[in-house]
Design a protein around this motif. Sequence first.
Motif, PDB file in Angstrom:
ATOM      1  N   TRP A   8       0.839  -1.203  -0.034  1.00 36.59           N
ATOM      2  CA  TRP A   8      -0.026   0.269   0.084  1.00 36.59           C
ATOM      3  C   TRP A   8       0.663   1.177  -0.023  1.00 36.59           C
ATOM      4  CZ3 TRP A   8      -0.443   2.143   5.267  1.00 36.59           C
ATOM      5  CH2 TRP A   8       0.275   1.201   6.340  1.00 36.59           C
ATOM      6  N   ALA A   9       2.284   1.060   0.021  1.00 38.81           N
ATOM      7  CA  ALA A   9       2.782   2.676  -0.424  1.00 38.81           C
ATOM      8  C   ALA A   9       2.411   3.361  -1.891  1.00 38.81           C
ATOM      9  CB  ALA A   9       4.477   1.927  -0.277  1.00 38.81           C
ATOM     10  N   GLU A  10       2.138   2.444  -2.628  1.00 38.72           N
ATOM     11  CA  GLU A  10       1.765   3.812  -3.265  1.00 38.72           C
ATOM     12  C   GLU A  10       0.476   4.485  -3.445  1.00 38.72           C
ATOM     13  OE1 GLU A  10       3.534   4.474  -6.203  1.00 38.72           O
ATOM     14  OE2 GLU A  10       4.773   2.962  -5.654  1.00 38.72           O
ATOM     15  N   GLU A  11      -0.174   4.500  -2.639  1.00 37.20           N
ATOM     16  CA  GLU A  11      -1.689   5.065  -1.857  1.00 37.20           C
ATOM     17  C   GLU A  11      -1.417   5.920  -0.524  1.00 37.20           C
ATOM     18  OE1 GLU A  11      -4.269   3.900  -3.543  1.00 37.20           O
ATOM     19  OE2 GLU A  11      -3.227   2.545  -4.175  1.00 37.20           O
ATOM     20  N   THR A  59      13.658   1.050   4.100  1.00 34.36           N
ATOM     21  CA  THR A  59      12.802   2.527   3.754  1.00 34.36           C
ATOM     22  C   THR A  59      12.380   3.031   2.226  1.00 34.36           C
ATOM     23  OG1 THR A  59      13.039   2.575   6.119  1.00 34.36           O
ATOM     24  CG2 THR A  59      11.860   4.189   4.827  1.00 34.36           C
ATOM     25  N   SER A  60      13.633   3.229   2.025  1.00 33.86           N
ATOM     26  CA  SER A  60      14.105   3.805   0.528  1.00 33.86           C
ATOM     27  C   SER A  60      12.996   2.925  -0.222  1.00 33.86           C
ATOM     28  CB  SER A  60      15.544   4.620   0.509  1.00 33.86           C
ATOM     29  OG  SER A  60      15.938   4.590  -0.897  1.00 33.86           O
ATOM     30  N   GLY A  61      13.035   1.956  -0.107  1.00 40.00           N
ATOM     31  CA  GLY A  61      12.973   0.792  -1.204  1.00 40.00           C
ATOM     32  C   GLY A  61      11.724   0.615  -1.496  1.00 40.00           C
ATOM     33  N   ILE A  62      10.984   1.103   0.364  1.00 44.94           N
ATOM     34  CA  ILE A  62       9.648   1.013   0.168  1.00 44.94           C
ATOM     35  C   ILE A  62       8.680   2.551  -0.062  1.00 44.94           C
ATOM     36  CG2 ILE A  62       7.505   1.320   1.528  1.00 44.94           C
ATOM     37  CD1 ILE A  62       8.948  -0.858   3.026  1.00 44.94           C
ATOM     38  N   VAL A  99      14.259  -4.018  -2.672  1.00 50.54           N
ATOM     39  CA  VAL A  99      14.109  -3.609  -3.123  1.00 50.54           C
ATOM     40  C   VAL A  99      12.918  -4.728  -3.073  1.00 50.54           C
ATOM     41  CG1 VAL A  99      15.316  -2.606  -4.733  1.00 50.54           C
ATOM     42  CG2 VAL A  99      14.274  -5.023  -5.223  1.00 50.54           C
ATOM     43  N   THR A 100      11.706  -3.962  -4.119  1.00 47.59           N
ATOM     44  CA  THR A 100       9.529  -4.464  -3.298  1.00 47.59           C
ATOM     45  C   THR A 100       9.629  -5.280  -5.550  1.00 47.59           C
ATOM     46  OG1 THR A 100       8.642  -3.198  -4.356  1.00 47.59           O
ATOM     47  CG2 THR A 100       9.541  -3.239  -1.787  1.00 47.59           C
ATOM     48  N   ARG A 101       8.351  -6.075  -4.980  1.00 46.83           N
ATOM     49  CA  ARG A 101       8.621  -6.783  -6.246  1.00 46.83           C
ATOM     50  C   ARG A 101       8.397  -5.700  -7.692  1.00 46.83           C
ATOM     51  NH1 ARG A 101       4.184 -11.256  -5.173  1.00 46.83           N
ATOM     52  NH2 ARG A 101       5.604 -12.020  -3.605  1.00 46.83           N
ATOM     53  N   ALA A 102       8.070  -4.172  -7.104  1.00 47.55           N
ATOM     54  CA  ALA A 102       8.180  -3.228  -8.415  1.00 47.55           C
ATOM     55  C   ALA A 102       9.302  -3.030  -9.556  1.00 47.55           C
ATOM     56  CB  ALA A 102       7.134  -1.905  -7.723  1.00 47.55           C
ATOM     57  N   ASP A 103      10.704  -2.914  -8.586  1.00 43.84           N
ATOM     58  CA  ASP A 103      11.466  -2.935  -8.950  1.00 43.84           C
ATOM     59  C   ASP A 103      12.654  -3.958  -9.410  1.00 43.84           C
ATOM     60  OD1 ASP A 103      11.797  -1.487  -5.720  1.00 43.84           O
ATOM     61  OD2 ASP A 103      11.205  -0.254  -7.467  1.00 43.84           O
ATOM     62  N   LEU A 104      12.268  -5.233 -10.033  1.00 41.71           N
ATOM     63  CA  LEU A 104      12.960  -6.036 -10.426  1.00 41.71           C
ATOM     64  C   LEU A 104      13.406  -5.865 -11.418  1.00 41.71           C
ATOM     65  CD1 LEU A 104      10.384  -9.197  -9.936  1.00 41.71           C
ATOM     66  CD2 LEU A 104      12.020  -8.281  -7.923  1.00 41.71           C
ATOM     67  N   SER A 105      13.268  -5.274 -12.472  1.00 42.40           N
ATOM     68  CA  SER A 105      13.804  -4.619 -13.862  1.00 42.40           C
ATOM     69  C   SER A 105      14.921  -3.970 -14.032  1.00 42.40           C
ATOM     70  CB  SER A 105      12.530  -4.714 -14.778  1.00 42.40           C
ATOM     71  OG  SER A 105      12.155  -3.557 -14.770  1.00 42.40           O
ATOM     72  N   ARG A 106      15.093  -3.260 -12.310  1.00 44.70           N
ATOM     73  CA  ARG A 106      16.383  -2.222 -12.292  1.00 44.70           C
ATOM     74  C   ARG A 106      17.163  -2.384 -12.258  1.00 44.70           C
ATOM     75  NH1 ARG A 106      13.617   2.977  -8.631  1.00 44.70           N
ATOM     76  NH2 ARG A 106      15.393   3.732 -10.196  1.00 44.70           N
ATOM     77  N   HIS A 107      17.592  -3.706 -11.702  1.00 43.20           N
ATOM     78  CA  HIS A 107      18.991  -4.536 -11.636  1.00 43.20           C
ATOM     79  C   HIS A 107      19.378  -4.924 -11.699  1.00 43.20           C
ATOM     80  CE1 HIS A 107      16.860  -2.110  -7.691  1.00 43.20           C
ATOM     81  NE2 HIS A 107      17.901  -1.963  -7.703  1.00 43.20           N
ATOM     82  N   GLN A 108      20.545  -4.995 -12.161  1.00 45.69           N
ATOM     83  CA  GLN A 108      21.329  -6.541 -13.582  1.00 45.69           C
ATOM     84  C   GLN A 108      21.528  -7.639 -12.155  1.00 45.69           C
ATOM     85  OE1 GLN A 108      23.979  -3.436 -14.026  1.00 45.69           O
ATOM     86  NE2 GLN A 108      24.808  -4.320 -16.294  1.00 45.69           N
ATOM     87  N   VAL A 109      21.406  -7.284 -10.998  1.00 50.51           N
ATOM     88  CA  VAL A 109      21.568  -8.624 -10.352  1.00 50.51           C
ATOM     89  C   VAL A 109      20.770  -8.783  -8.993  1.00 50.51           C
ATOM     90  CG1 VAL A 109      22.784  -9.662  -8.310  1.00 50.51           C
ATOM     91  CG2 VAL A 109      24.403  -8.864 -10.555  1.00 50.51           C
TER      92      VAL A 109
END
Length: 425
Positions: free
Chosen positions: A21-24, A51-54, A200-210
């Motif tokens: 619910w962080a997007e809310e 916390t930064s990731g959230i 990171v959370t699931r929303a960030d998966l494609s941003r990292h090489q590993v």
Amino acid sequence: MPVTTNFMVMSGTKGMNYPDWAEEIDFVSNDHYVHPGPQDRDELSFSANLTSGIAGGRPWCLMEHSTSAVNWQPVNVAKGPGDLARDSLLHVAHGADAVCFFQWRQSAAGAEKYHSAMVPHAGADSDLFRTVAGLGATLRALAPVAGCEREPARVGIVYDWESWWASEQDSRPTSLLDYRREALDWYSALLRLGVRADLVTRADLSRHQVLIAPILHMVPADLAKELTRYAEQGGHLITTYFSAVVDENDHVWLGGYPGALRDLLGLRIEEFGPLLAGDTVELDDATTGSLWTDRITVTDSQTQVLARYLTGAQAGRPAVTRRPTGGGSASYVSTRLGVEGLTALLPRLLEPAGVESELPAAVRGLVELTVRRGTDSRFLFLVNRTDGAVPVPGLTGEVLLGDALADGVLTLGPRDVAVLRQPTS
């Protein structure tokens, strides 16, 4: 009139799925208190990073922490010289745009009278209050950092609340499993190697090489497809024991573990091999495993065995594997290696992605690097993790905090923090 909502992360608390619910909300904050121990400052960095990731890499607020000792631990140790500033600035390094304390004036009576404050019992004529005032001056000097976001690292550690819940239910293979401890161990190992990483959370998966996904226990079909696509398109996935075992309904993926990622990893497990408390197993790469082992059968000729068990019920079987796929790879670590073992293993796992520390070799593990980025500047935070002076060579930029550069060398005093501003390219 707009309504501003907020929540506090307090990352040791798992009762709420904060990322869900962080997007809310539009105000993210955290409370943090140091628990003395061998990973205490690693855990501080870990919690601030999470916390930064959230918050999606955007600025957040450190709502509450202590100037010195608290009143609720079994032994309430006062902070040492430099700890107050370093603890506060490490939160700023990971995205905090406000640093708040509990409490303003130390109370003279009541349950919290021995909890430290900005103005202690000794009054304003005290070292503690002068240190607090000095921090205020430092934060004023760092005003250009306010509003800047986190600059993404090449490595991401997936922290998934639903896997945390599901993996620690009752009636599981072992009650000794600790989701948060495993994630923290991977983070600590990266700190020792000087490799910057994002929680990171699931929303960030494609941003990292590993992507490191420890105990990613709950993997729905869509996430399995996303992770497979990630690896096939050049990403490097690393996951661990008790991952990809159940779907979003907590139903086991049938056909052998780790069901949802079995084909991607190129292996199959018929039965788990948890270890009794105190039991360990030796691996042929000189590391030691505890807590868990897996009875692994390699099912794909492309799957490489990076380490095997030397002792225990799985002796001779694979312990760590990697399967190349497309432009990327998928690796599996089947036992708890702890910080020491992961520090030894990680360079091999990071090598296919070409990931190594951005820091000079001589200071890796001694200094933590974090980066915040604005529209025309990036801000390098260099945090001395030691109680001695550390010279950091090869630096450029305008020094906002710390000693002046001398021929590209910046010397960090014990427990010191420096901030450099560089133009964005």
